[in-house]
Scaffold this motif. Structure first.
Motif, PDB file in Angstrom:
ATOM      1  N   ILE A  14       0.756  -1.179  -0.267  1.00  0.00           N
ATOM      2  CA  ILE A  14      -0.039  -0.001  -0.119  1.00  0.00           C
ATOM      3  C   ILE A  14       0.918   1.121   0.355  1.00  0.00           C
ATOM      4  N   ILE A  15       0.829   2.228  -0.710  1.00  0.00           N
ATOM      5  CA  ILE A  15       1.343   3.474  -1.086  1.00  0.00           C
ATOM      6  C   ILE A  15       0.398   4.571  -0.553  1.00  0.00           C
ATOM      7  N   ILE A  16       0.948   5.477   0.211  1.00  0.00           N
ATOM      8  CA  ILE A  16       0.003   6.515   0.657  1.00  0.00           C
ATOM      9  C   ILE A  16       0.682   7.894   0.114  1.00  0.00           C
ATOM     10  N   ASP A  17       0.062   8.766  -0.506  1.00  0.00           N
ATOM     11  CA  ASP A  17       0.467  10.142  -0.836  1.00  0.00           C
ATOM     12  C   ASP A  17      -0.302  11.047  -0.072  1.00  0.00           C
ATOM     13  N   LEU A  18       0.100  12.120   0.554  1.00  0.00           N
ATOM     14  CA  LEU A  18      -0.618  12.760   1.314  1.00  0.00           C
ATOM     15  C   LEU A  18      -1.089  14.179   0.091  1.00  0.00           C
ATOM     16  N   ASP A  19      -2.493  14.247  -0.016  1.00  0.00           N
ATOM     17  CA  ASP A  19      -3.079  15.325  -0.945  1.00  0.00           C
ATOM     18  C   ASP A  19      -2.811  16.477  -0.423  1.00  0.00           C
ATOM     19  N   ASP A  23       0.857  22.674  -0.303  1.00  0.00           N
ATOM     20  CA  ASP A  23      -0.140  23.708   0.104  1.00  0.00           C
ATOM     21  C   ASP A  23       0.021  23.862   1.551  1.00  0.00           C
ATOM     22  N   VAL A  24       0.078  22.867   2.405  1.00  0.00           N
ATOM     23  CA  VAL A  24       0.288  23.118   3.889  1.00  0.00           C
ATOM     24  C   VAL A  24       1.706  23.762   4.200  1.00  0.00           C
ATOM     25  N   ASN A  25       2.823  23.250   3.614  1.00  0.00           N
ATOM     26  CA  ASN A  25       4.183  24.033   3.682  1.00  0.00           C
ATOM     27  C   ASN A  25       4.019  25.398   3.107  1.00  0.00           C
ATOM     28  N   LEU A  35       3.750  18.915  11.293  1.00  0.00           N
ATOM     29  CA  LEU A  35       3.025  18.464  12.472  1.00  0.00           C
ATOM     30  C   LEU A  35       1.789  17.499  11.738  1.00  0.00           C
ATOM     31  N   SER A  36       1.591  17.927  10.336  1.00  0.00           N
ATOM     32  CA  SER A  36       0.366  16.950   9.588  1.00  0.00           C
ATOM     33  C   SER A  36       1.279  15.675   9.059  1.00  0.00           C
ATOM     34  N   ILE A  37       2.642  15.520   8.789  1.00  0.00           N
ATOM     35  CA  ILE A  37       3.290  14.437   8.592  1.00  0.00           C
ATOM     36  C   ILE A  37       3.290  13.386   9.686  1.00  0.00           C
ATOM     37  N   LYS A  38       3.590  13.950  11.045  1.00  0.00           N
ATOM     38  CA  LYS A  38       3.581  13.320  12.312  1.00  0.00           C
ATOM     39  C   LYS A  38       1.957  12.933  12.479  1.00  0.00           C
ATOM     40  N   ASP A  39       1.143  13.882  12.154  1.00  0.00           N
ATOM     41  CA  ASP A  39      -0.315  13.358  12.466  1.00  0.00           C
ATOM     42  C   ASP A  39      -0.582  12.006  11.426  1.00  0.00           C
ATOM     43  N   GLY A  59       8.711  12.868   0.657  1.00  0.00           N
ATOM     44  CA  GLY A  59       8.336  14.040   1.664  1.00  0.00           C
ATOM     45  C   GLY A  59       6.954  13.607   2.253  1.00  0.00           C
ATOM     46  N   ASP A  60       6.045  13.209   1.357  1.00  0.00           N
ATOM     47  CA  ASP A  60       4.734  13.170   2.146  1.00  0.00           C
ATOM     48  C   ASP A  60       4.078  11.595   1.706  1.00  0.00           C
ATOM     49  N   GLU A  61       5.014  10.712   1.434  1.00  0.00           N
ATOM     50  CA  GLU A  61       4.626   9.554   1.212  1.00  0.00           C
ATOM     51  C   GLU A  61       5.064   8.250   2.101  1.00  0.00           C
ATOM     52  N   PHE A  62       3.883   7.365   2.470  1.00  0.00           N
ATOM     53  CA  PHE A  62       4.133   6.345   3.284  1.00  0.00           C
ATOM     54  C   PHE A  62       3.968   4.873   2.576  1.00  0.00           C
TER      55      PHE A  62
END
Length: 149
Positions: A14-19, A23-25, A35-39, A59-62
């Motif tokens: 499973i690959i997760i990319d934060l949408d 924009d948050v940064n 904070l959003s990555i830790k959450d 950066g924003d993938e799990f």
């Protein structure tokens, strides 16, 4: 690069990319981005068990490797994966804001099943990544299980 087939295992990659992470940064600053990555990482860890492998890359993938009991049917594996992916989609959705702006984080999720969608890590990763980009191209905030046979 290891292109040897995976053996004696039934799993889902499973690959997760934060949408909207960029924009948050850009709008709310890197502290809020951190904070959003830790959450997201905490929420992901609450959904999966100790027998699953979880990691962050980019950066924003799990990435998660779920392992299944070999006695489970394909139908049961699909049910479990669908439930977990739905839980991820729901859980990761979060709004971050300051006094002037707000940004909503969600997740685009791609999934590949072994051995149905590939018999090496590379083939599973490619098919999960292709499924993730399908979600990105069709509005983000959702999941897709690879349909490559």
């Amino acid at each position: 690069m290891n292109t040897q087939p995976i053996k004696n295992c039934r799993c889902a990659l499973i690959i997760i990319d934060l949408d909207n992470f960029k924009d948050v940064n850009d709008k709310l600053g890197h502290m809020t981005g951190d904070l959003s990555i830790k959450d997201a990482a905490k929420k992901i860890s609450l959904i999966f068990s100790d027998k699953d492998y979880l990691g962050r890359f980019g950066g924003d993938e799990f990435c998660i490797l779920m392992r299944f009991n070999e006695n489970l049917t394909e139908e049961n594996i699909l049910k479990i994966v669908n439930i977990k992916a739905g839980d991820l989609s729901h859980s990761i959705k979060e709004e971050y804001a300051d006094e002037e702006q707000k940004v909503c984080i969600s997740a685009s999720i791609g999934i590949a099943l072994y051995p149905k969608n590939g018999d090496t890590y590379e083939s599973l990763f490619k098919n999960a990544d292709d499924a993730l980009y399908h979600v990105k191209q069709h509005g983000k905030d959702g999941f897709k299980i690879s349909d490559i046979l």
